[in-house]
Motif scaffolding. Structure first.
Motif, mmCIF file in Angstrom:
data_model
loop_
_atom_site.group_PDB
_atom_site.id
_atom_site.type_symbol
_atom_site.label_atom_id
_atom_site.label_comp_id
_atom_site.label_asym_id
_atom_site.label_seq_id
_atom_site.Cartn_x
_atom_site.Cartn_y
_atom_site.Cartn_z
ATOM 1 N N ARG A 15 0.962 -1.169 0.012
ATOM 2 C CA ARG A 15 -0.223 0.094 -0.162
ATOM 3 C C ARG A 15 0.918 1.413 -0.009
ATOM 4 O O ARG A 15 0.574 2.177 -0.559
ATOM 5 C CB ARG A 15 -1.020 0.097 1.322
ATOM 6 N N VAL A 18 1.962 1.921 -3.669
ATOM 7 C CA VAL A 18 0.965 2.310 -4.284
ATOM 8 C C VAL A 18 0.762 3.911 -4.655
ATOM 9 O O VAL A 18 0.240 4.450 -5.649
ATOM 10 C CB VAL A 18 -0.462 1.782 -3.827
ATOM 11 N N ILE A 51 -2.203 0.173 -10.723
ATOM 12 C CA ILE A 51 -3.727 0.763 -10.347
ATOM 13 C C ILE A 51 -4.256 0.654 -11.491
ATOM 14 O O ILE A 51 -4.045 0.924 -12.846
ATOM 15 C CB ILE A 51 -3.472 2.202 -9.820
ATOM 16 N N ALA A 83 -5.929 -1.255 -6.569
ATOM 17 C CA ALA A 83 -4.690 -1.665 -6.822
ATOM 18 C C ALA A 83 -4.461 -2.967 -6.630
ATOM 19 O O ALA A 83 -5.017 -3.936 -5.750
ATOM 20 C CB ALA A 83 -3.908 -0.983 -5.342
#
Length: 160
Positions: A15, A18, A51, A83
C-alpha cells in the motif's frame, strides 16, 4: 486460478508503494472484456503492482474477477481505483532486506538502444544489460542509482 492471499504486513508495504503510482489501465463502459484482462496481465508482468481505474460498473466485482482470473492479490480499493499485485517470482513472496523493510527488486533486463552514428549512416541498434540498481538515461547511457541520503538525526541514531 484462485486469488493470492497476503498477510497484513505485506499488504501494508505494498500500500505504501501504491501512493507513487498512477492508473495504467482503464475499465470503460464495455466492462471487463478479454482485451482488458489481457492488458492487465501484460501490465502486471511488467510492473507487478498496478492501479486500475473503473469508469462505470461495480469496482469491487471487477477486482474480484481480475484477481481470480489472473491469480493476483487485491491490495487496495478506494472508490473507483483498484490496486492489484501479482508477483513475478515463483514463490509468491516479497523479498526482505536487512533493515526489516520489504522491497521488490527487479531482475536484470536487456534493453535495445538505437544510436545515430552520423547523418549519412543508418542508426545502429545494440543491446545492453541493465541491472536493478541502474537506470537508462535518455541519451542511452547507463547510470548507477545514487545512495539515498539519510538525515543527520538518523545518522546519529545508526552510529549508536
Amino acid at each position: 486460478m484462485p486469488a493470492l492471499t497476503l498477510s497484513s504486513s505485506e499488504r501494508t508495504v505494498l500500500r505504501s508503494q501504491v501512493h507513487a503510482l498512477k492508473p495504467t489501465v482503464l475499465i470503460g463502459s464495455s466492462g471487463l472484456t478479454d482485451a482488458v484482462i489481457n492488458e492487465i496481465n501484460i501490465q502486471l508482468k511488467a510492473q507487478e503492482l498496478i492501479i486500475i481505474r473503473v469508469l462505470s460498473g461495480n469496482p469491487l466485482a471487477f477486482c474480484n474477477k481480475i484477481c481470480d482470473r489472473l491469480s493476483a492479490a487485491s491490495i487496495q480499493h478506494i472508490g473507483k481505483l483498484l490496486a492489484i499485485w501479482k508477483p513475478q517470482c515463483a514463490d509468491n513472496t516479497l523479498s526482505t532486506t536487512s533493515r526489516n523493510t520489504t522491497r521488490i527488486y527487479a531482475a536484470p533486463r536487456v534493453v535495445k538502444i538505437v544510436k545515430l552514428s552520423s547523418a549519412t549512416r543508418r542508426p545502429k541498434p545494440y543491446w545492453i544489460k541493465v541491472l536493478s540498481n541502474e537506470r537508462l538515461t535518455s541519451d542511452g547511457n547507463v547510470k548507477k542509482a545514487k545512495r539515498r541520503q539519510i538525515s543527520l538525526k538518523r545518522q546519529y541514531q545508526f552510529k549508536k
